[in-house]
Scaffold this motif. Structure first.
Motif, PDB file in Angstrom:
ATOM      1  N   LEU A 171      38.500  -4.897 -21.837  1.00 39.45           N
ATOM      2  CA  LEU A 171      39.663  -4.298 -21.198  1.00 39.45           C
ATOM      3  C   LEU A 171      40.949  -4.974 -21.644  1.00 39.45           C
ATOM      4  CD1 LEU A 171      38.418  -3.731 -17.557  1.00 39.45           C
ATOM      5  CD2 LEU A 171      38.788  -2.054 -19.345  1.00 39.45           C
ATOM      6  N   ALA A 172      40.829  -6.239 -22.098  1.00 41.85           N
ATOM      7  CA  ALA A 172      42.019  -6.963 -22.525  1.00 41.85           C
ATOM      8  C   ALA A 172      42.430  -6.567 -23.935  1.00 41.85           C
ATOM      9  CB  ALA A 172      41.752  -8.464 -22.477  1.00 41.85           C
ATOM     10  N   GLY A 173      41.596  -5.830 -24.610  1.00 44.60           N
ATOM     11  CA  GLY A 173      41.903  -5.446 -25.976  1.00 44.60           C
ATOM     12  C   GLY A 173      41.704  -6.604 -26.925  1.00 44.60           C
ATOM     13  N   GLU A 174      41.012  -7.632 -26.448  1.00 49.10           N
ATOM     14  CA  GLU A 174      40.870  -8.863 -27.220  1.00 49.10           C
ATOM     15  C   GLU A 174      39.442  -8.848 -27.766  1.00 49.10           C
ATOM     16  OE1 GLU A 174      42.082 -12.759 -25.170  1.00 49.10           O
ATOM     17  OE2 GLU A 174      39.975 -12.463 -24.789  1.00 49.10           O
ATOM     18  N   HIS A 175      39.311  -8.907 -29.062  1.00 45.71           N
ATOM     19  CA  HIS A 175      37.993  -8.670 -29.639  1.00 45.71           C
ATOM     20  C   HIS A 175      37.208  -9.973 -29.756  1.00 45.71           C
ATOM     21  CE1 HIS A 175      35.247  -8.616 -32.882  1.00 45.71           C
ATOM     22  NE2 HIS A 175      36.136  -8.867 -33.817  1.00 45.71           N
ATOM     23  N   ALA A 176      36.012  -9.965 -29.188  1.00 42.74           N
ATOM     24  CA  ALA A 176      35.252 -11.211 -29.057  1.00 42.74           C
ATOM     25  C   ALA A 176      34.404 -11.564 -30.273  1.00 42.74           C
ATOM     26  CB  ALA A 176      34.372 -11.129 -27.823  1.00 42.74           C
ATOM     27  N   GLY A 177      34.493 -10.805 -31.325  1.00 46.25           N
ATOM     28  CA  GLY A 177      33.720 -11.195 -32.509  1.00 46.25           C
ATOM     29  C   GLY A 177      32.765 -10.098 -32.930  1.00 46.25           C
ATOM     30  N   PRO A 189      32.392 -15.787 -22.603  1.00 50.83           N
ATOM     31  CA  PRO A 189      32.220 -16.487 -23.870  1.00 50.83           C
ATOM     32  C   PRO A 189      33.558 -16.777 -24.540  1.00 50.83           C
ATOM     33  CG  PRO A 189      31.656 -14.157 -24.091  1.00 50.83           C
ATOM     34  CD  PRO A 189      31.929 -14.404 -22.637  1.00 50.83           C
ATOM     35  N   ASP A 190      33.599 -17.811 -25.380  1.00 54.12           N
ATOM     36  CA  ASP A 190      34.821 -18.153 -26.087  1.00 54.12           C
ATOM     37  C   ASP A 190      34.936 -17.269 -27.336  1.00 54.12           C
ATOM     38  OD1 ASP A 190      36.764 -19.202 -27.682  1.00 54.12           O
ATOM     39  OD2 ASP A 190      36.048 -21.272 -27.600  1.00 54.12           O
ATOM     40  N   PRO A 191      35.926 -16.347 -27.360  1.00 60.78           N
ATOM     41  CA  PRO A 191      36.023 -15.381 -28.459  1.00 60.78           C
ATOM     42  C   PRO A 191      36.155 -16.055 -29.824  1.00 60.78           C
ATOM     43  CG  PRO A 191      37.547 -14.799 -26.694  1.00 60.78           C
ATOM     44  CD  PRO A 191      36.979 -16.135 -26.345  1.00 60.78           C
ATOM     45  N   ALA A 192      36.881 -17.193 -29.875  1.00 58.85           N
ATOM     46  CA  ALA A 192      37.095 -17.846 -31.171  1.00 58.85           C
ATOM     47  C   ALA A 192      35.776 -18.379 -31.716  1.00 58.85           C
ATOM     48  CB  ALA A 192      38.097 -18.979 -31.016  1.00 58.85           C
ATOM     49  N   GLN A 193      34.973 -18.938 -30.826  1.00 57.52           N
ATOM     50  CA  GLN A 193      33.674 -19.475 -31.249  1.00 57.52           C
ATOM     51  C   GLN A 193      32.761 -18.355 -31.761  1.00 57.52           C
ATOM     52  OE1 GLN A 193      32.181 -21.539 -27.789  1.00 57.52           O
ATOM     53  NE2 GLN A 193      31.339 -23.119 -29.139  1.00 57.52           N
ATOM     54  N   SER A 216      30.241 -15.416 -36.316  1.00 57.27           N
ATOM     55  CA  SER A 216      30.077 -14.167 -37.062  1.00 57.27           C
ATOM     56  C   SER A 216      30.427 -14.387 -38.542  1.00 57.27           C
ATOM     57  CB  SER A 216      30.983 -13.101 -36.443  1.00 57.27           C
ATOM     58  OG  SER A 216      31.048 -11.986 -37.273  1.00 57.27           O
ATOM     59  N   ASN A 217      31.555 -15.070 -38.789  1.00 60.14           N
ATOM     60  CA  ASN A 217      31.958 -15.329 -40.181  1.00 60.14           C
ATOM     61  C   ASN A 217      30.926 -16.176 -40.898  1.00 60.14           C
ATOM     62  OD1 ASN A 217      34.261 -13.896 -39.785  1.00 60.14           O
ATOM     63  ND2 ASN A 217      35.523 -15.698 -39.302  1.00 60.14           N
ATOM     64  N   GLU A 218      30.438 -17.211 -40.211  1.00 63.80           N
ATOM     65  CA  GLU A 218      29.459 -18.120 -40.832  1.00 63.80           C
ATOM     66  C   GLU A 218      28.193 -17.370 -41.207  1.00 63.80           C
ATOM     67  OE1 GLU A 218      29.964 -21.475 -41.230  1.00 63.80           O
ATOM     68  OE2 GLU A 218      30.847 -22.338 -39.410  1.00 63.80           O
ATOM     69  N   LEU A 219      27.731 -16.505 -40.310  1.00 62.69           N
ATOM     70  CA  LEU A 219      26.473 -15.794 -40.579  1.00 62.69           C
ATOM     71  C   LEU A 219      26.649 -14.797 -41.729  1.00 62.69           C
ATOM     72  CD1 LEU A 219      23.566 -15.713 -39.669  1.00 62.69           C
ATOM     73  CD2 LEU A 219      24.172 -14.047 -37.937  1.00 62.69           C
ATOM     74  N   HIS A 220      27.804 -14.128 -41.760  1.00 61.23           N
ATOM     75  CA  HIS A 220      28.058 -13.209 -42.867  1.00 61.23           C
ATOM     76  C   HIS A 220      28.127 -13.986 -44.192  1.00 61.23           C
ATOM     77  CE1 HIS A 220      28.738 -10.181 -39.793  1.00 61.23           C
ATOM     78  NE2 HIS A 220      28.714  -9.275 -40.752  1.00 61.23           N
TER      79      HIS A 220
END
Ligand code: HEM
Length: 414
Positions: A79-85, A193-197, A202-206
């Motif tokens: 709802l915050a429009g903040e994407h968690a990863g 959850p901490d969105p930055a973490q 996600s980046n590491e796994l990709h």
């Protein structure tokens, strides 16, 4: 029914105190009917009838850009429009409608048919027995850490051709990414959850799969090599799709099955007569697993975006709405499952634990086989098992819900 009670339900859904037994909350939500969250385009559906209707509906999309509120590329209700990863990236089949979905699913479907999966049974049995042997040597057994986790992660790594030595890295990223499937809200922050973490994981796994793919050739026998061959031989797969498919298979291939093995063992330890039957009659496992999938599903909810209005008996969903199907609530709908809180392997099954329609779980035969082997070896080999802690401590995860640890005492592992 459209009401503002939705915000109250939503706060309870996110409350970590609900995790060990969310079913009374689900019963309240089902009794209340379809619930719109305040003035938002978010609707929670909890009856078997409504969840089934939407999952089968041609206007129910998995593509996030159809939503009328900002959503990340994951099924996060943000709802915050903040994407968690990004769980798997939008290039994966889980977030694509036909015809892209059909093309991507077809590429890997043949590796997961019941006939192909059956050939894995000897190896799966070996892995389960080795896990129990290690517990016997140590003299203690935690169902999650020692059996439910090692079994599916080993199997999916071997299928994909991922070195098992990398498992500690994968475990950390995957746990965080599984949390990106949880609904979050701007107003409820408890256990959030901490969105930055999550974005970092996600980046590491990709990146991890980028490197694995670079080192791999198309001639190997594993799934990653087969996908590389498909990428190179024709236009059936882009590079992004290749990486996203690997990430999806790795995560979907174990995060859910861990919970199914743990939830099923928990149900058996609380219903010991069924455990005793299973110890002498392995074919009973199939009925136990279907009932466990209904009774305590590893995936508690799935989202859809409405493309064209969908008329349900008690609510009309508008284009752009985000419908959250609470499949764990639908699985306890007394209109379909009389006395739903009773664990009864003799029931006929119409559960929604693997979803429904085009995105029905690709790994269902594998998940059933791994769980069948795990619970039968457990019932046969572990003598006088008892839960050391009941209820067990649960992970914070809402969507992929399951115990964090499940220590059991026993007299012997034969
Ligand atoms: C108990 C274990 C499992 C459960 C409860 C489960 C549940 C689900 C559910 C509910 C969906 C549908 C999601 C939606 O409609 O939005 C799904 C999709 C999927 N699952 Fe599973 N899953 C399990 C195990 C596995 C395994 C072992 C694999 C693979 C190796 C797997 C691979 C997939 C894939 C690839 C999809 C996407 C299918 C598509 O979009 O067409 N799952 N799963």
């Amino acid at each position: 029914m459209t009401t503002t009670a939705g915000s109250g339900f939503f706060a309870r859904l996110l409350d970590p105190a609900q995790r060990s037994d969310p079913y009374p909350l689900y019963a309240d939500m089902r009794a209340h009917g379809p619930t719109r969250l305040g003035r938002t385009p978010v609707v929670v559906l909890s009856s078997h009838r409504d969840c089934t209707a939407v999952l089968r509906h041609k206007s129910a999309s998995v593509e996030r850009h159809h939503a009328s509120i900002p959503l990340g590329p994951t099924p996060v209700h943000d709802l915050a429009g903040e994407h968690a990863g990004a769980l798997t990236g939008t290039a994966s089949m889980l977030f694509r409608d036909a015809p892209d979905h059909t093309r991507l699913r077809r590429l890997v479907a043949k590796a997961f048919t019941p006939a192909v999966v059956r050939t894995l049974e000897p190896r799966i049995t070996e892995i389960a027995d080795a896990a129990l042997d290690r517990a016997a040597e140590r003299g203690h057994l935690d169902i999650v850490a020692d059996l439910a986790y090692p079994l599916p992660i080993t199997v999916i790594c071997e299928l994909l051709g991922v070195p098992l030595d990398d498992e500690p890295l994968l475990r950390q990223w995957s746990m965080l990414l599984a949390r990106s499937l949880d609904p979050i809200s701007a107003t409820v922050t408890a256990g959030r959850p901490d969105p930055a973490q999550i974005a970092g994981a996600s980046n590491e796994l990709h990146d991890y799969f980028e490197q694995l793919v670079r080192r791999r050739t198309r001639s190997g026998e594993d799934l990653v090599s087969a996908l590389i061959a498909a990428e190179e031989s024709d236009d059936s797969l882009t590079h992004d799709e290749l990486i996203s498919t690997c990430v999806l298979l790795l995560i979907a291939g174990h995060e859910t099955t861990v919970n199914l093995i743990a939830n099923t063992t928990l149900a058996l330890l609380r219903h010991r007569h069924h455990l005793a039957i299973l110890g002498v009659a392995a074919p009973f496992a199939a009925a136990v697993i279907e009932e466990s999938l209904r009774y305590d599903p590893p995936v508690q909810l799935v989202p859809r975006i409405v493309r064209e209005p969908i008329e349900l008996p008690e609510i009309e969903l508008a284009a752009g709405d985000l419908a959250i199907m609470l499949i764990a609530a639908a699985n306890h709908d007394p209109a379909v499952f009389p006395d739903p809180t009773r664990f009864d392997p003799a029931r006929a099954h119409r559960h929604l634990a693997f979803g429904l329609g085009q995105h029905f779980c690709l790994g269902a035969p594998l998940a059933r086989l791994e769980t069948s082997v795990a619970i039968t070896r457990f019932a046969r080999r572990v003598h006088n098992p008892r839960l050391a802690v009941d209820p067990p401590v649960y992970r914070d995860h809402i969507t992929l819900r399951g115990p964090a640890a499940m220590p059991v005492t026993f007299t012997d592992i034969a």
